[in-house]
Design a protein around this motif. Structure first.
Motif, PDB file in Angstrom:
ATOM      1  N   VAL A 177       0.856  -1.171   0.000  1.00  0.00           N
ATOM      2  CA  VAL A 177       0.000   0.000   0.000  1.00  0.00           C
ATOM      3  C   VAL A 177       0.894   1.222   0.000  1.00  0.00           C
ATOM      4  O   VAL A 177       1.823   1.323   0.794  1.00  0.00           O
ATOM      5  CB  VAL A 177      -0.898   0.022   1.260  1.00  0.00           C
ATOM      6  CG1 VAL A 177      -1.733   1.278   1.279  1.00  0.00           C
ATOM      7  CG2 VAL A 177      -1.773  -1.213   1.288  1.00  0.00           C
TER       8      VAL A 177
ATOM      9  N   ARG B 254       0.708   5.488   0.036  1.00  0.00           N
ATOM     10  CA  ARG B 254      -0.175   6.627   0.285  1.00  0.00           C
ATOM     11  C   ARG B 254      -0.128   7.602  -0.885  1.00  0.00           C
ATOM     12  O   ARG B 254       0.834   7.659  -1.611  1.00  0.00           O
ATOM     13  CB  ARG B 254       0.261   7.335   1.551  1.00  0.00           C
ATOM     14  CG  ARG B 254       0.177   6.403   2.749  1.00  0.00           C
ATOM     15  CD  ARG B 254      -0.054   7.193   4.014  1.00  0.00           C
ATOM     16  NE  ARG B 254      -0.088   6.309   5.146  1.00  0.00           N
ATOM     17  CZ  ARG B 254      -1.181   5.702   5.576  1.00  0.00           C
ATOM     18  NH1 ARG B 254      -2.311   5.873   4.981  1.00  0.00           N
ATOM     19  NH2 ARG B 254      -1.135   4.917   6.630  1.00  0.00           N
TER      20      ARG B 254
ATOM     21  N   PHE C 236      -4.932   5.416  -0.949  1.00  0.00           N
ATOM     22  CA  PHE C 236      -4.071   4.243  -1.018  1.00  0.00           C
ATOM     23  C   PHE C 236      -3.970   3.774  -2.462  1.00  0.00           C
ATOM     24  O   PHE C 236      -4.917   3.854  -3.219  1.00  0.00           O
ATOM     25  CB  PHE C 236      -4.637   3.093  -0.181  1.00  0.00           C
ATOM     26  CG  PHE C 236      -4.824   3.442   1.250  1.00  0.00           C
ATOM     27  CD1 PHE C 236      -3.736   3.586   2.089  1.00  0.00           C
ATOM     28  CD2 PHE C 236      -6.093   3.645   1.768  1.00  0.00           C
ATOM     29  CE1 PHE C 236      -3.899   3.919   3.412  1.00  0.00           C
ATOM     30  CE2 PHE C 236      -6.261   3.975   3.095  1.00  0.00           C
ATOM     31  CZ  PHE C 236      -5.164   4.118   3.923  1.00  0.00           C
TER      32      PHE C 236
ATOM     33  N   GLN D  38      -7.082   0.610   6.313  1.00  0.00           N
ATOM     34  CA  GLN D  38      -5.988   0.154   5.463  1.00  0.00           C
ATOM     35  C   GLN D  38      -5.857  -1.366   5.522  1.00  0.00           C
ATOM     36  O   GLN D  38      -5.739  -2.026   4.498  1.00  0.00           O
ATOM     37  CB  GLN D  38      -4.676   0.798   5.869  1.00  0.00           C
ATOM     38  CG  GLN D  38      -3.508   0.283   5.040  1.00  0.00           C
ATOM     39  CD  GLN D  38      -2.169   0.836   5.473  1.00  0.00           C
ATOM     40  OE1 GLN D  38      -2.073   1.643   6.377  1.00  0.00           O
ATOM     41  NE2 GLN D  38      -1.117   0.378   4.832  1.00  0.00           N
TER      42      GLN D  38
END
Length: 191
Positions: A9, A11, A19, A142
């Motif tokens: 992932v 940002r 994501f 997340q």
């Protein structure tokens, strides 16, 4: 979970809610023999439950009051724990016995455990109305996003490739029956 067989992932991608995902082991990517339509058809009950989890997460994110958040967290917790337990008992157990899928199942199981722990921490923060609710919510969001995408785009195709369509259909039927027995008609795919 970061850097594992699922996805990484990063940002900063606004289209995906901050994501972006990239596969970390492309050699395990979706088999061309079992494309997205086959995966959707075979794993429909599990995918419907994943959508229910995403919907509950969206409700949690937009909830304004602490009492609404607490109620949604409890609903999310109950649903997630039931889904996870059944998925582990049926699908993960079948995949665990095959050497080709054992490592993937181990990482997915670790993902389940981390997700459940993150949700527990979020639940405590929500009930206590602490200032850390937003950071715990972001962490849970997340983890849930990465875990669900990992199952949908990596684990389920791997199951099809190693177990075959017929066995996966049988396993998903066992999952559906077990979830129906424990939850009745309160499931997103129940008629």
């Amino acid at each position: 979970m970061e850097g594992g067989w699922f996805m990484e992932v990063a940002r900063g991608d606004e289209e995906t809610g901050g994501f972006s995902l990239r596969e970390t082991q492309p050699e395990l990517s979706v088999s061309h023999l079992h494309g997205p339509a086959t995966i959707r058809a075979v794993f429909a009950p599990l995918l419907a439950e994943h959508e229910q989890l995403r919907s509950l997460l969206r409700c949690l994110v937009i909830a304004q009051s602490a009492s609404a958040r607490a109620t949604i967290v409890q609903t999310l917790r109950d649903f997630l724990l039931g889904h996870d337990a059944t998925e582990r008992a049926v699908l993960y157990e079948a995949l665990r016995v095959d050497a080709r899928t054992r490592a993937a199942v181990r990482e997915a199981t670790e993902g389940h455990e981390a997700l459940e722990a993150a949700l527990g921490t979020l639940a405590v923060a929500t009930l206590a109305r602490t200032d850390e609710v937003e950071s715990h919510l972001a962490d849970f969001r997340q983890r849930l996003t990465v875990h669900l995408l990992g199952e949908e785009h990596r684990l389920y195709p791997l199951a099809l490739r190693t177990l075959g369509v017929e066995e996966c259909v049988r396993l998903v039927a066992r999952f559906r029956d077990a979830r129906s027995a424990s939850h009745g008609r309160n499931l997103p795919w129940a008629e």
